[in-house]
Motif scaffolding. Structure first.
Motif, PDB file in Angstrom:
ATOM      1  N   CYS A 190      29.172  45.831  12.916  1.00  0.00           N
ATOM      2  CA  CYS A 190      28.481  45.595  14.192  1.00  0.00           C
ATOM      3  C   CYS A 190      28.290  46.867  15.017  1.00  0.00           C
ATOM      4  O   CYS A 190      28.189  46.799  16.248  1.00  0.00           O
ATOM      5  CB  CYS A 190      29.229  44.561  15.034  1.00  0.00           C
ATOM      6  N   GLN A 191      28.245  48.025  14.399  1.00  0.00           N
ATOM      7  CA  GLN A 191      28.132  49.273  15.144  1.00  0.00           C
ATOM      8  C   GLN A 191      26.843  49.309  15.949  1.00  0.00           C
ATOM      9  O   GLN A 191      25.762  49.048  15.441  1.00  0.00           O
ATOM     10  CB  GLN A 191      28.195  50.463  14.189  1.00  0.00           C
ATOM     11  N   GLY A 192      26.987  49.626  17.238  1.00  0.00           N
ATOM     12  CA  GLY A 192      25.838  49.738  18.117  1.00  0.00           C
ATOM     13  C   GLY A 192      25.327  48.408  18.637  1.00  0.00           C
ATOM     14  O   GLY A 192      24.299  48.368  19.324  1.00  0.00           O
ATOM     15  N   GLY A 216      31.656  48.638  24.126  1.00  0.00           N
ATOM     16  CA  GLY A 216      30.972  47.579  23.411  1.00  0.00           C
ATOM     17  C   GLY A 216      31.650  47.176  22.116  1.00  0.00           C
ATOM     18  O   GLY A 216      30.993  46.697  21.181  1.00  0.00           O
ATOM     19  N   ARG A 217      32.971  47.344  22.059  1.00  0.00           N
ATOM     20  CA  ARG A 217      33.723  47.005  20.855  1.00  0.00           C
ATOM     21  C   ARG A 217      34.755  45.929  21.188  1.00  0.00           C
ATOM     22  O   ARG A 217      35.269  45.851  22.307  1.00  0.00           O
ATOM     23  CB  ARG A 217      34.443  48.238  20.283  1.00  0.00           C
ATOM     24  N   LYS A 220      21.345  41.899  13.809  1.00  0.00           N
ATOM     25  CA  LYS A 220      21.384  42.891  12.738  1.00  0.00           C
ATOM     26  C   LYS A 220      20.432  42.482  11.614  1.00  0.00           C
ATOM     27  O   LYS A 220      20.519  41.376  11.085  1.00  0.00           O
ATOM     28  CB  LYS A 220      22.808  43.014  12.187  1.00  0.00           C
ATOM     29  N   ASN A 221      19.544  43.377  11.241  1.00  0.00           N
ATOM     30  CA  ASN A 221      18.568  43.075  10.193  1.00  0.00           C
ATOM     31  C   ASN A 221      18.967  43.618   8.822  1.00  0.00           C
ATOM     32  O   ASN A 221      18.340  43.275   7.814  1.00  0.00           O
ATOM     33  CB  ASN A 221      17.193  43.658  10.576  1.00  0.00           C
ATOM     34  N   ASP A 222      19.977  44.445   8.782  1.00  0.00           N
ATOM     35  CA  ASP A 222      20.352  45.076   7.514  1.00  0.00           C
ATOM     36  C   ASP A 222      21.713  44.578   7.023  1.00  0.00           C
ATOM     37  O   ASP A 222      22.518  45.338   6.482  1.00  0.00           O
ATOM     38  CB  ASP A 222      20.375  46.597   7.656  1.00  0.00           C
TER      39      ASP A 222
END
Length: 226
Positions: free
Chosen positions: A29-31, A98-99, A135-137
Motif C-alpha cells: 500500500c505504499q503511497g 499515512g501508514r 491500487k491498479n497494479d
C-alpha cells in the motif's frame, strides 16, 4: 454485517478458496491510504480483533472506547468498530505519514481487504472487490497468505463460529419484542466477548467455551445440533 448486493456487480465474478491465487496484493500500500479513510462505522471488530488490540496496546476495552473504538447497532446487535477521526475521517491508527501504526496486529477486516467473504452454509469462500481498492497494479497471492494470520485453520474455524453465532443472535433479535431485554442481552454480550479479558492461554479455546456457554444460556444450539 450482511450485504444485500449482487456479487457480479462488486467482484470479478469468481469465488476463491484459501489456496487460490487472487489479485489482492496491494504491494504494501505504499503511497496510498484511501481504504483507511472515510469508512464510517463499517470496520467491525470481532472478539479476536479486540483481544489483540488490548494486548498489544496495553489497554482495556473501556480505555479503547475512549479513543480508538466506538459502538453502534448492526442488524439488531451492538458491535464495536474502529473509529474514524479528523477532517479526513481517517482511522485513528493511521500515522501522519499515512501508514498503519498497528499493522502487525491490525483487525481482520483490514487483513481481508480488498477481499470479502461469501458464506455458504458451514463454510465460506473469498471474492475480490473490484471497486474498493485504488491500487491498479496488485499482484497475485494465495488468499490464506494475504490474510497474514498465524494458524490459518484455527482462524478460519473462529470466523465460521462467530459468524454462525451472530446469525443466530440476529434471528433472535428479530423475534424479540422486549426492547429492554434485548438491550440487556446486548450489553451482556459485549461484556462476555469483548470487555472481559481473555487469558494468556489459547484464545480460540477460551472463545469456544464462551460461545458454548452463551448458546446454553440463550437456549440456541449450533445448527449442526438441530
Amino acid at each position: 454485517m450482511k450485504r444485500e448486493v449482487c456479487l457480479e456487480e462488486i467482484s470479478d465474478g469468481r469465488l476463491y478458496g484459501p489456496n487460490d491465487l487472487v489479485r489482492a496484493d496491494c504491494r504494501d500500500c505504499q503511497g496510498c491510504s484511501a481504504c483507511c479513510q472515510g469508512m464510517g462505522d463499517s470496520i467491525l471488530l470481532d472478539p479476536l480483533d479486540l483481544h489483540r488490540l488490548s494486548v498489544h496496546l496495553g489497554k482495556s476495552f473501556a480505555e479503547l472506547l475512549d479513543d480508538a473504538i466506538e459502538l453502534h447497532v448492526v442488524d439488531g446487535l451492538i458491535q464495536p468498530n474502529l473509529r474514524m477521526d479528523g477532517e479526513k475521517e481517517q482511522c485513528v491508527f493511521l500515522s501522519e505519514a499515512g501508514r498503519c501504526s498497528i499493522h502487525s496486529f491490525r483487525p481482520g477486516f483490514c487483513r481481508l481487504f480488498p477481499l470479502g467473504r461469501y458464506y455458504e452454509g458451514n463454510s465460506f469462500r473469498y471474492f475480490l472487490q473490484i471497486h474498493e481498492c485504488r491500487k491498479n497494479d496488485r499482484a497475485k497471492i494465495k488468499a490464506w497468505k494475504w490474510l497474514d494470520v498465524p494458524d490459518y485453520k484455527g482462524y478460519e474455524t473462529f470466523i465460521l463460529t462467530w459468524h454462525s453465532f451472530l446469525m443466530d443472535l440476529e434471528q433472535m433479535a428479530e423475534r424479540c419484542e422486549d426492547e429492554a431485554a434485548l438491550r440487556q442481552w446486548n450489553l451482556e454480550l459485549l461484556n462476555r466477548f469483548y470487555a472481559t479479558p481473555y487469558g494468556a492461554g489459547d484464545f480460540y479455546q477460551e472463545f469456544d467455551a464462551r460461545v458454548q456457554k452463551a448458546r446454553q444460556d440463550l437456549g440456541i444450539g449450533r445448527k449442526e445440533d438441530n
